[in-house]
Design a protein around this motif. Structure first.
Motif, short mmCIF file in Angstrom:
data_model
loop_
_atom_site.label_atom_id
_atom_site.label_comp_id
_atom_site.label_asym_id
_atom_site.label_seq_id
_atom_site.Cartn_x
_atom_site.Cartn_y
_atom_site.Cartn_z
N THR A 54 0.82 -1.38 -0.42
CA THR A 54 0.48 0.17 -0.20
C THR A 54 0.72 1.14 0.39
O THR A 54 1.02 2.26 -0.86
CB THR A 54 -0.93 -0.45 1.04
N ASP A 55 1.67 1.53 1.27
CA ASP A 55 2.77 2.64 0.99
C ASP A 55 3.39 2.63 -0.30
O ASP A 55 3.78 3.64 -0.75
CB ASP A 55 3.50 1.97 2.10
N PHE A 56 3.96 1.80 -0.63
CA PHE A 56 4.84 1.58 -2.38
C PHE A 56 3.63 2.03 -2.98
O PHE A 56 3.92 3.31 -4.26
CB PHE A 56 5.36 0.53 -2.22
N SER A 57 2.56 1.55 -3.69
CA SER A 57 1.88 1.85 -4.49
C SER A 57 1.10 3.52 -4.40
O SER A 57 1.02 3.86 -5.27
CB SER A 57 0.47 1.29 -4.38
N ASP A 62 7.79 6.96 -9.91
CA ASP A 62 6.55 6.54 -11.66
C ASP A 62 8.42 5.23 -11.22
O ASP A 62 8.43 4.33 -12.18
CB ASP A 62 6.60 6.91 -12.21
N ALA A 63 9.53 5.74 -11.11
CA ALA A 63 10.60 5.07 -11.52
C ALA A 63 10.96 3.72 -10.83
O ALA A 63 11.07 3.28 -11.22
CB ALA A 63 11.70 6.22 -11.67
N GLU A 64 10.71 4.23 -9.89
CA GLU A 64 10.89 3.10 -8.67
C GLU A 64 9.85 1.85 -9.12
O GLU A 64 10.17 0.40 -8.38
CB GLU A 64 10.60 3.46 -7.36
N ILE A 65 8.38 2.01 -9.46
CA ILE A 65 7.44 1.42 -9.55
C ILE A 65 7.32 0.65 -10.34
O ILE A 65 6.97 -0.74 -11.25
CB ILE A 65 5.86 1.93 -9.54
N ASN A 90 2.31 -10.67 1.23
CA ASN A 90 1.91 -10.22 2.36
C ASN A 90 1.50 -8.71 2.62
O ASN A 90 2.34 -8.19 2.78
CB ASN A 90 2.53 -11.13 3.94
N THR A 91 0.28 -8.44 2.95
CA THR A 91 0.12 -7.20 3.37
C THR A 91 -0.32 -6.46 4.67
O THR A 91 -2.01 -7.22 4.73
CB THR A 91 -0.46 -6.32 2.31
N ASP A 92 0.55 -5.85 6.18
CA ASP A 92 0.46 -5.25 7.09
C ASP A 92 -0.19 -6.35 7.59
O ASP A 92 -0.41 -7.89 7.59
CB ASP A 92 -1.37 -4.35 6.62
N MET A 93 -1.76 -5.78 8.66
CA MET A 93 -1.86 -7.46 10.34
C MET A 93 -2.42 -8.46 9.05
O MET A 93 -2.71 -9.39 9.72
CB MET A 93 -2.72 -5.76 10.38
N HIS A 94 -3.95 -7.90 8.43
CA HIS A 94 -4.41 -8.81 8.46
C HIS A 94 -3.79 -9.96 7.28
O HIS A 94 -4.51 -10.41 6.79
CB HIS A 94 -6.21 -8.55 8.08
N GLU A 98 5.72 -9.91 7.91
CA GLU A 98 6.01 -10.08 9.12
C GLU A 98 7.59 -9.38 9.07
O GLU A 98 7.76 -8.48 10.16
CB GLU A 98 6.99 -11.10 9.68
N VAL A 99 7.67 -8.79 7.79
CA VAL A 99 9.04 -8.24 7.80
C VAL A 99 7.92 -6.41 7.48
O VAL A 99 7.56 -6.82 6.22
CB VAL A 99 10.22 -8.19 7.04
N PRO A 100 8.35 -4.87 8.12
CA PRO A 100 7.77 -3.68 7.42
C PRO A 100 8.84 -3.40 6.35
O PRO A 100 8.50 -2.11 6.74
CB PRO A 100 7.84 -3.60 8.90
N HIS A 101 9.39 -4.29 5.61
CA HIS A 101 9.28 -3.22 4.53
C HIS A 101 8.89 -3.97 3.37
O HIS A 101 9.14 -4.91 3.33
CB HIS A 101 11.08 -3.25 4.36
N PHE A 102 8.18 -3.77 2.24
CA PHE A 102 7.41 -4.04 1.28
C PHE A 102 8.12 -5.19 0.13
O PHE A 102 9.29 -4.88 -0.20
CB PHE A 102 7.21 -2.87 0.27
N HIS A 103 7.52 -6.08 0.31
CA HIS A 103 8.50 -6.74 -0.58
C HIS A 103 7.51 -8.27 -1.30
O HIS A 103 6.11 -8.46 -1.10
CB HIS A 103 9.41 -8.53 0.29
N MET A 104 7.69 -8.59 -2.89
CA MET A 104 7.16 -9.49 -2.92
C MET A 104 7.41 -11.36 -2.82
O MET A 104 9.10 -11.33 -3.95
CB MET A 104 6.77 -9.00 -4.83
N HIS A 105 6.68 -12.36 -2.41
CA HIS A 105 7.29 -13.54 -2.77
C HIS A 105 6.92 -14.09 -3.88
O HIS A 105 5.86 -13.42 -4.49
CB HIS A 105 6.65 -13.98 -1.47
N ILE A 106 8.34 -14.54 -4.58
CA ILE A 106 8.01 -15.48 -6.05
C ILE A 106 8.10 -16.71 -5.96
O ILE A 106 9.58 -17.19 -5.46
CB ILE A 106 8.99 -14.62 -7.22
N LEU A 107 7.07 -17.03 -5.93
CA LEU A 107 7.80 -19.07 -5.67
C LEU A 107 7.25 -19.58 -7.29
O LEU A 107 6.07 -19.03 -7.53
CB LEU A 107 6.43 -19.11 -4.62
#
Ligand code: AMP
Length: 120
Positions: A54-57, A62-65, A90-94, A98-107
């Motif tokens: 959410t914060d990232f969005s 624009d360059a970062e996104i 995974n985003t925020d409490m709900h 766990e780690v409060p730095h935006f990350h995307m898992h690629i599985l």
């Protein structure tokens, strides 16, 4: 919530903690997850200080996104994921973040299980 400079991914970006780097450019770092849930499990993070998707969005440039989404294509090739993969933020409490730095898992690396198992 303010950004915590001592979170583990901030330390990885600063080089204070080692990581197995998959891809890196000016805005993005991708490294293998330390506790892989699939044959391929890596994390894509912006180098900027963003708490969550959410914060990232809302606040990234624009360059970062652009760099973040372009990096995913590079990672798909590097990890040989043309047969498919799952991307999870995974985003925020709900969302169970766990780690409060935006990350995307690629599985990937094999067929992913059903995404959400009800009543499991
Ligand atoms: P999340 O629950 O979405 O916040 O996911 C955090 C992820 O970070 C988990 O999958 C952890 O295994 C992973 N993780 C924690 N510390 C490290 C680390 N030092 N290097 C790589 N991955 C890590």
């Amino acid at each position: 919530m303010t950004y915590d400079n001592q979170n583990i991914f901030a330390k990885i970006i600063r080089g204070e903690i080692p990581n197995n780097t998959v891809f890196e450019d000016d805005h993005v770092l991708c490294f293998d997850d330390v506790n892989p849930q699939m044959p391929v499990h890596c994390l894509v993070i912006p180098k900027g200080k963003y708490l969550s998707l959410t914060d990232f969005s809302e606040n990234a440039s624009d360059a970062e996104i652009l760099a973040f989404y372009r990096a995913i294509g590079e990672i798909v090739n590097l990890k040989k994921l043309r047969q498919g993969y799952r991307a999870i933020c995974n985003t925020d409490m709900h969302g169970g973040q766990e780690v409060p730095h935006f990350h995307m898992h690629i599985l990937g690396g094999e067929k992913c299980p059903p995404m959400i198992v009800k009543n499991a």
